[in-house]
Each structure stands twice: as structure tokens, then as C-alpha cells.
Design an enzyme around this catalytic site. Structure first.
Site, mmCIF file in Angstrom:
data_model
loop_
_atom_site.group_PDB
_atom_site.id
_atom_site.type_symbol
_atom_site.label_atom_id
_atom_site.label_comp_id
_atom_site.label_asym_id
_atom_site.label_seq_id
_atom_site.Cartn_x
_atom_site.Cartn_y
_atom_site.Cartn_z
ATOM 1 N N CYS A 221 80.908 7.504 -17.213
ATOM 2 C CA CYS A 221 82.248 7.271 -16.092
ATOM 3 C C CYS A 221 82.368 6.871 -15.194
ATOM 4 O O CYS A 221 81.143 6.754 -15.022
ATOM 5 C CB CYS A 221 81.907 9.258 -16.487
ATOM 6 S SG CYS A 221 82.867 9.584 -14.956
ATOM 7 N N CYS B 105 89.663 9.809 -28.160
ATOM 8 C CA CYS B 105 89.923 9.027 -28.067
ATOM 9 C C CYS B 105 90.303 8.479 -26.921
ATOM 10 O O CYS B 105 90.204 9.705 -26.224
ATOM 11 C CB CYS B 105 91.307 9.341 -28.481
ATOM 12 S SG CYS B 105 92.741 8.063 -28.600
#
Length: 190
Positions: free
Chosen positions: A106, A178
Site C-alpha cells: 500500500c 483491477c
């Protein structure tokens, strides 16, 4: 039978007693709310080192920062995508065509999200994966923006918007995560 003076006196006594009871109970209530907030503010994720080796489950505090703090740490595109749930344009992201081996973390909190081992070319213009590195490290929810219903994917640790998951991916899961490159930070495996 109760006269007016008895009624007023009794009413005042009840109101005063209720107020005193509330004041005495407040510290206990405050402690209970504080404990609940701490428990809610702790999440379990699966840790991974930068080589992709699984370290196991661990409890971490959720990452909370102000909008100003996020803007200082992220590029304008990263902020819009990760913190405001925008989507980068197809075929413009840094990792859309990447074939390097490594770990995707992240961009906001460094939580391990995806491995290059599950990355595939979906032809969509965004990095796509058939599975997260650990299901505990991501969260899904319903996104009804743009007049449609999609499954949004976010980071468990900091709630960063990552992208969406669709059911048109390859085996073994049949899923296509995605993701936006702007929400990811790639760590190359040495």
C-alpha cells in the site's frame, strides 16, 4: 394523595438523583467507549517481509491521518486515487505493464497487498491480480458510484482505495483484482 408541594419536591428529588447517577456512571461509560474504540481501531493483517516471505498474522493499529498529512506524504495523483477513490487513466499507471518479480505494498501504509506471482495481463490497462497476498490485508465493499454497482477493494490497515475486483479473471480464482498503480508501491525481489 399528593399536593402540589409534595409533587414538586418528589420531582426535584428524582431529577437530582438521576443527574447524580449519570455523573457517577460517566467514567465507566467513558472507559467502555474508549475500550470499544481501541478494539475497533485494531485490525489483524498478515505480515510479509520485502522478499515476500510470510511472517504471519499480527494485530496493528489502523492508520489515521488528516487530509493535510496525507497530502504532504502523497503525490497529487496518489492522494486523489488512494484517499478520494479516484481512478487513474488506463495504460498510464507505472505498474500496468510491469513484469518484474516482487511485492506490491500500500502506498499509504506499506501493508503487503499483492505478489507479482498472481499478477497477469488483463488487457485493461491497470495492474491486475487473481488473488491478494492475504485476504486479511484487503477489504471489499459495495461501490455504487458512476451509476453502477461494483466491488471496491481497500487496504485493511489504512482504508486506502486500491481499485475494484471483478469475476472475469483467470483460474484458479476466476477473479480480477483491477488495481490503481497510484495506490501501490512495488518492492523488487532481489
Amino acid at each position: 394523595m399528593m399536593n402540589r408541594r409534595s409533587f414538586i419536591t418528589s420531582s426535584m428529588l428524582v431529577i437530582t438523583s438521576a443527574g447524580a447517577a449519570a455523573r457517577l456512571a460517566t467514567p465507566a461509560i467513558d472507559r467502555a467507549f474508549a475500550k470499544a474504540a481501541r478494539e475497533k481501531d485494531t485490525v489483524t493483517v498478515v505480515g510479509f517481509d520485502d522478499a515476500g516471505k510470510k511472517l504471519g498474522p499480527t494485530q496493528v493499529k489502523k492508520v489515521h491521518k488528516t487530509e493535510t498529512e496525507w497530502k504532504q506524504e502523497l503525490s497529487p495523483l496518489q492522494f486523489e486515487v488512494a484517499r478520494k477513490a479516484a481512478t487513474e487513466r488506463a495504460f498510464t499507471g507505472e505498474y500496468a505493464e510491469s513484469r518484474e518479480t516482487g511485492l506490491y505494498r500500500c502506498v499509504c501504509c506499506s501493508n503487503a497487498l499483492f505478489s507479482s506471482d498472481t499478477k497477469f495481463d488483463s488487457g485493461t490497462g491497470w495492474p491486475s491480480f487473481w488473488a491478494p497476498i492475504a485476504k486479511e490485508n484487503i477489504r471489499t465493499g459495495i461501490d455504487t458510484s458512476l451509476g453502477m454497482s461494483r466491488t471496491e477493494v481497500s487496504c485493511t490497515e489504512c482504508d486506502a482505495h486500491l481499485g475494484h475486483v471483478f469475476d472475469d479473471g483467470p483460474r484458479p480464482t476466476g477473479l480480477r483484482y483491477c488495481m490503481n498503480s497510484a495506490s501501490l508501491r512495488f518492492i523488487k525481489r532481489m
